[in-house]
Write a protein that holds these residues in place. Structure first.
Motif, mmCIF file in Angstrom:
data_model
loop_
_atom_site.group_PDB
_atom_site.id
_atom_site.type_symbol
_atom_site.label_atom_id
_atom_site.label_comp_id
_atom_site.label_asym_id
_atom_site.label_seq_id
_atom_site.Cartn_x
_atom_site.Cartn_y
_atom_site.Cartn_z
ATOM 1 N N LYS A 225 2.366 5.292 -4.717
ATOM 2 C CA LYS A 225 2.549 5.584 -6.011
ATOM 3 C C LYS A 225 3.358 4.495 -6.792
ATOM 4 C CE LYS A 225 3.397 9.314 -9.547
ATOM 5 N NZ LYS A 225 4.645 9.126 -10.150
ATOM 6 N N ARG A 226 4.599 4.446 -6.035
ATOM 7 C CA ARG A 226 5.609 3.418 -6.734
ATOM 8 C C ARG A 226 5.081 1.956 -6.674
ATOM 9 N NH1 ARG A 226 7.480 7.290 -7.839
ATOM 10 N NH2 ARG A 226 9.676 8.135 -7.826
ATOM 11 N N ARG A 227 4.325 1.604 -5.628
ATOM 12 C CA ARG A 227 3.455 0.314 -5.948
ATOM 13 C C ARG A 227 2.757 0.007 -7.024
ATOM 14 N NH1 ARG A 227 2.573 1.035 0.029
ATOM 15 N NH2 ARG A 227 4.414 0.227 1.225
ATOM 16 N N LEU A 228 1.830 1.165 -7.239
ATOM 17 C CA LEU A 228 0.905 1.236 -8.317
ATOM 18 C C LEU A 228 1.742 1.498 -9.618
ATOM 19 C CD1 LEU A 228 -1.451 3.703 -6.795
ATOM 20 C CD2 LEU A 228 -2.069 1.796 -7.263
ATOM 21 N N GLN A 229 3.108 1.836 -9.626
ATOM 22 C CA GLN A 229 3.684 2.065 -10.887
ATOM 23 C C GLN A 229 4.581 0.521 -10.922
ATOM 24 O OE1 GLN A 229 5.945 5.197 -9.798
ATOM 25 N NE2 GLN A 229 5.287 6.471 -11.659
ATOM 26 N N GLY A 230 4.319 -0.525 -10.147
ATOM 27 C CA GLY A 230 4.854 -1.826 -10.355
ATOM 28 C C GLY A 230 6.012 -2.025 -9.692
ATOM 29 N N TYR A 231 6.391 -1.330 -8.781
ATOM 30 C CA TYR A 231 7.737 -1.617 -8.016
ATOM 31 C C TYR A 231 7.711 -2.681 -6.782
ATOM 32 C CZ TYR A 231 10.202 2.195 -10.444
ATOM 33 O OH TYR A 231 10.593 3.110 -11.586
#
Length: 802
Positions: A65-71
Motif C-alpha cells: 500500500k505504501r508503494r502505491l502511495q508513492g513511498y
C-alpha cells in the motif's frame, strides 16, 4: 476468458518480480521513505507453518500500500541463523551446523517466495555470515570499552539438555524453552551486558513511540521500576545485610529476615553457624530448581533457620531470626529481604509454618487469622515514630529517619537484571576478547574483525560445561594485543539474541564493508516506521534491541534514541481443534499444501480474513475454500465488463465507500473487515450485473496488496498498461461515501424490538417519529408514558417508557 489457473499465474508473476527486481528499495534518498519490518525468522528444518505467513502478509500489505502511495519502501528479509536449535539438530544428525543452516535457509526462502511476499531480496542478511557478525563483534567491543560488557562469577541457569547457560527469559515453567529439559543453577564465569544502565531510559522513551498497549505494558512490567528504600540490617556476626523494600513504612513489623541459599555471607559465617551442614543440603536442593520454580507464589514454603547468627531490626534494635529460603534469589535485589508477615501473603504463610511473630503495623483486619494486604492508604500502629501517620506519610518519615541515622536511603530499584551474554557452545559469534595473565581481559583490535569461527571436528557440548572451542589449543592460544605475551582467546560464544539486536540497521546498507551502515543510509531509513512481531519477544528481543540501539545512539552511530516508531503484534493461528499447532497434536498445517491446492493469493487472503489480526484464531479448511471462491468471482468479473467510460454510476458510491473502508482498515490492522468490505462491493457489482473497465481497475488496485498475483494477471490481460504495483492508491470522495439510507435499531427500555430503514440524513424528530409508528412498537408502548427518547445518529432509537 481463460480459467483462473492460480498455479501458472503465481509462478509467472513471482518470476517477473524476481527478474525485474520489482520490490527493491531505491537509493534515491530524496523520496519519502517507509521502512516496514517483520521479525526475521529462525530457519529451522521444519520450514514454515501457516502461522508464519500471517504477520508476513500483514506487513506485506502495508508495504505494498505504501508503494502505491508513492513511498520508497524498504521491506527486507534475512535469517536469524545462529543458535541452539540448529546446533542441537547438527549434533543429533552428525551434520555441520553451517550445512544445516544453508539447507534450512534455502527451504525457507523458497517457501517465502511462493507466497508472493514483496521482500527486497537484494538486502538479505544472515547472522552467520562473517561480514555480518563482524559488526556484531564490533558492537560488543564498543560495549566492552565503555564498561557495559564485563565478566562476572555468578549463579546461572544451566540447561541439563542443551548443556548451556540460559538467560532468565529463556527459562519457561522451570525448563528450557527450546528443548524442555530441566534447568538447574550453577556458578560460572559469564560475560554480562549492563542493560540495567539503560533501565530508566527504556521506560521513559516508550513515550516517544507508538506501541500497542500490551507491548508497552509488557516492557514496563519486565523492567519493573519501583520506588522504596535500601535499608541496612546489622547482624550478630558483625556484618550488615542490605535489603531493598518498597514498604519501608512497615519496618517495625519486620519479624524475621530471609537470605538466598547462594548468599556469600553463609560461607563467611561458616564457623558461627551451628547447622551449616543442613544449610548446605538445602542450598544443593535449591540449585536444582529454576528461578521460576523458586519464586512461584503458590508453592510450599521451605527454609532453614541460620542458627548462630541473627539480624537486628534497625528501627527498634530487636534481634530477629535469619532464614535461608529458595524464594530469595541472589540475582534479584541484594539477595536478602526483610519479612513483614502481617501484611504480605508469602511472609504470613512462612511465619505460620515456622511459628514466627506476626506484628500488625498497618491498621485493619485480624492479622493473626490472615495477612492484611489492602493497606496502601492505611494508618500506622505499633510503629513508634510512625504511629498515626498514613502510609504515604510514614514512607516519607521513615526514609528521612533512615537517612538521618545512616541506616538507609531512598532508592529506585528495577526488577530487570543484567543480560547473561555467554553461551558454552560452538554455533554462535566468537567473542573478540583474549585473556592475558598480565593485562587481564583485552579487546581484539578492530582491524582483526571478524574473528571467524574455526572449523572443528566436534561441536558437541562438553561435560565440564566448557565450549567445544576450548579444546582447540591452536585457536585458543594467541598473543595479547597489549603486551604481546601469551594469551588465551575467549571460548564462550554469543547468544542467539546478539545478531537480532541490530539487524534492522544492517538492512539499511547491507553491503557496506567499512561501517555497519553508512550515516546517510541510517539517517534516511531509520527509525523503522512499522515493526510487527510476536508478543513472546517483547521481553527478549524487543528489550535487547532497544538497549543496543540506545547505546549506538550514545556513540553517535544512529540518528535517534529509538529503533522502531510503531510496534504491533499478532495473534497465533491455532489448529482446527482450537489448540496450538504442534506435531505432537497432529494439527500442523503446511502452507506448501495450501499453496498447491488453493494458491498463494487464497492463502494470503484467508490468513487476513481469519479474524482479528491481534487475536488467536483457529484454522478452517472450509473458510479457505470460501476465500478461493471470492477470488474466482473477482476473476469472472472480466465477463461482465461494459463499454461505459469512467466509473459505473450505480457503483460509484459503493466504490468510494470501499476505498475509504479498505484504506482505513489496513492502517488499523483490521484486514478481515477490509476484505469483508471488498466482498460486499463484489456483491454490489454482481447485483448490478455490469461494471466499467475503470471501476474494475480501481477495484484491482484495492485488492492488490492482499492478492497480488491475480490482480497483476487481470491488469495485464485487460491491457491497462504497466503493473498494478506501479499505480497510485485510489482516493475517495467523502461526499460519495455517505450512505443513502441506513438501518436503525429500535429499542424499548434498552431491548431491541424492531428496525427501520431511513434516509442517512434524517432529522432526529423524524427518526423518533418513524420508530414510534412501527406497529410492534405501538403495541408495546400503547397506554404508557414516554419518559425518555434517545437517538444515536445512524445507529438506533431507544424509547424509555413506564
Amino acid at each position: 476468458m481463460l480459467k483462473y489457473d492460480y498455479a501458472q499465474i503465481e509462478k509467472k508473476w513471482q518470476d517477473i518480480w524476481e527478474r525485474e527486481n520489482t520490490f527493491a528499495a531505491s537509493d534515491d534518498y530524496s523520496k519519502p521513505k517507509y521502512y516496514a519490518l517483520i521479525e526475521f525468522p529462525y530457519p529451522s528444518g521444519q520450514g514454515l507453518h501457516v502461522g508464519h505467513p500471517r504477520p508476513y502478509t500483514a506487513l506485506d500489505i502495508i508495504a505494498r500500500k505504501r508503494r502505491l502511495q508513492g513511498y520508497n519502501v524498504l521491506f527486507p528479509m534475512g535469517w536469524d541463523a545462529f543458535g541452539l536449535p540448529t546446533e542441537n539438530y547438527a549434533i543429533k544428525n552428525h551434520i555441520h551446523p553451517e550445512i544445516v543452516t544453508e539447507k534450512n535457509v534455502a527451504r525457507f526462502k523458497a517457501q517465502l517466495k511462493s507466497l508472493g511476499l514483496s521482500f527486497d531480496w537484494t538486502r538479505e542478511v544472515n547472522t552467520t555470515d562473517p561480514e555480518y557478525y563482524k559488526w556484531t563483534q564490533w558492537i560488543f567491543l564498543q560495549l566492552f570499552k565503555k564498561g557495559l560488557a564485563y565478566k562476572k562469577e555468578m549463579n546461572v541457569n544451566w540447561c541439563t539438555g542443551c548443556k548451556v547457560v540460559l538467560a532468565n527469559e529463556e527459562v519457561v515453567g522451570g525448563v528450557c524453552e527450546r528443548c524442555g529439559s530441566d534447568v538447574v543453577h550453577k556458578v560460572k564465569s559469564q560475560w554480562m551486558l549492563k542493560i540495567t544502565e539503560y533501565a530508566q531510559r527504556l521506560i521513559d522513551d516508550l513515550e516517544l513511540v507508538d506501541y500497542i498497549d500490551r507491548v508497552s505494558t509488557s516492557q514496563k512490567n519486565w523492567i519493573g521500576r519501583s520506588t522504596g528504600a535500601e535499608v541496612q540490617f546489622a547482624t550478630t556476626a558483625g556484618d550488615e545485610l542490605l535489603i531493598y523494600t518498597t514498604r519501608p513504612d512497615t519496618l517495625f513489623g519486620a519479624t524475621y529476615m530471609v537470605i538466598s541459599p547462594e548468599h556469600p555471607y553463609l560461607e563467611r559465617w561458616k564457623e558461627k553457624i551451628e547447622n551449616y551442614e543442613a544449610i548446605l543440603s538445602y542450598a544443593a536442593l535449591a540449585a536444582r530448581k529454576s528461578d521460576f520454580e523458586r519464586t512461584e507464589i503458590v508453592k510450599e514454603k521451605t527454609g532453614v533457620e541460620v542458627k548462630g547468627v541473627r539480624g537486628i531490626n534497625p528501627v527498634n534494635g530487636q534481634e530477629i531470626p535469619i532464614f535461608v529460603s529458595d524464594y530469595v534469589l541472589m540475582s534479584y535485589g541484594t539477595g536478602a529481604i526483610m519479612a513483614v508477615p502481617a501484611h504480605d501473603d508469602r511472609d504470613w504463610d512462612f511465619a505460620k509454618k515456622f511459628g514466627l511473630p506476626i506484628v500488625e503495623v498497618v491498621q485493619g483486619g485480624d492479622v493473626q487469622e490472615a495477612p492484611y494486604t489492602d493497606c496502601e492508604t492505611g494508618v500506622l500502629v505499633n510503629s513508634g515514630i510512625l504511629n498515626g501517620l498514613t502510609v504515604p506519610e510514614a514512607k516519607e518519615r521513615i526514609i528521612a529517619w533512615l537517612e538521618e541515622n545512616k541506616k538507609g536511603t531512598s532508592k529506585v530499584n528495577f526488577k530487570l537484571r543484567d543480560w547473561v551474554f555467554s553461551r558454552q557452545r560452538y554455533w554462535g559469534e566468537p567473542i573478540p576478547i583474549v585473556y592475558c595473565e598480565k593485562c587481564g581481559y583485552v579487546a581484539l583490535p578492530e582491524s582483526e574483525l571478524p574473528l571467524m569461527l574455526p572449523e572443528v571436528e566436534s561441536y558437541e557440548p562438553t561435560d565440564n560445561g566448557e565450549s567445544p572451542l576450548a579444546k582447540m589449543e591452536d585457536w585458543v592460544s594467541t598473543a595479547c594485543p597489549h603486551c604481546g605475551g601469551p594469551a588465551k582467546r575467549e571460548t564462550d560464544t554469543m547468544p542467539q539474541w546478539a545478531g537480532s539486536s541490530w539487524y534492522f540497521l544492517r538492512y539499511c546498507d547491507p553491503h557496506n564493508r567499512e561501517v555497519l551502515a553508512s550515516k546517510q543510509a541510517l539517517e534516511y531509513w531509520m527509525p523503522v516506521d512499522w515493526y510487527n512481531g510476536g508478543m513472546e519477544h517483547t521481553t527478549l528481543h524487543l528489550l535487547y534491541s532497544r538497549f543496543w540501539h540506545k547505546f549506538l545512539f550514545d556513540l553517535g552511530v544512529v540518528p535517534g534514541p529509538e529503533p522502531y516508531s510503531k510496534r504491533t503484534s499478532h495473534g497465533m493461528i491455532l489448529g482446527e481443534n482450537g489448540e496450538k499447532m504442534s506435531k505432537s497434536r497432529g494439527n500442523v498445517v503446511n502452507p506448501d499444501d495450501i499453496v498447491r491446492d488453493y494458491g498463494a493469493d487464497t492463502l494470503r487472503t484467508y490468513e487476513m480474513f481469519i479474524g482479528d489480526f491481534e487475536k488467536a484464531a483457529p484454522w478452517s479448511n472450509s473458510s479457505v475454500r470460501g476465500c478461493k471462491r471470492f477470488l474466482e468471482r473477482i476473476w469472472s468479473l472480466q465477463d461482465i465488463l461494459s463499454d461505459e467510460e469512467g466509473i459505473t454510476p450505480a457503483l460509484e458510491s459503493g466504490l468510494h465507500r470501499t476505498i475509504k473502508k479498505v484504506g482505513e482498515d489496513i492502517e488499523n490492522l483490521k484486514f478481515n473487515t477490509a476484505i469483508a468490505a471488498m466482498m460486499g462491493f463484489l456483491n454490489e457489482i454482481t447485483k448490478h450485473g455490469a461494471l466499467s473497465r475503470e471501476t474494475y481497475r480501481i477495484f484491482l488496485i484495492l485488492l492488490n496488496p492482499f492478492a497480488p498475483h491475480i490482480t497483476e494477471e487481470i491488469y495485464e490481460a485487460l491491457s491497462y498498461g504497466g503493473r498494478v504495483s506501479a499505480q497510485s492508491w485510489p482516493q475517495f470522495d467523502a461526499a460519495l461515501c455517505k450512505e443513502d439510507t441506513v438501518e436503525l435499531a429500535v429499542q424499548v427500555n434498552g431491548k431491541l424490538r424492531g428496525r427501520i430503514s431511513v434516509p442517512a440524513d434524517i432529522a432526529q424528530e423524524e427518526a423518533i417519529g418513524q420508530a414510534k409508528a412501527l406497529p410492534e412498537i405501538v403495541k408495546l408502548t400503547d397506554g404508557k408514558t414516554f419518559v425518555k427518547e434517545i437517538y444515536v445518529k445512524g445507529k438506533l432509537v431507544n424509547l424509555v417508557v413506564k
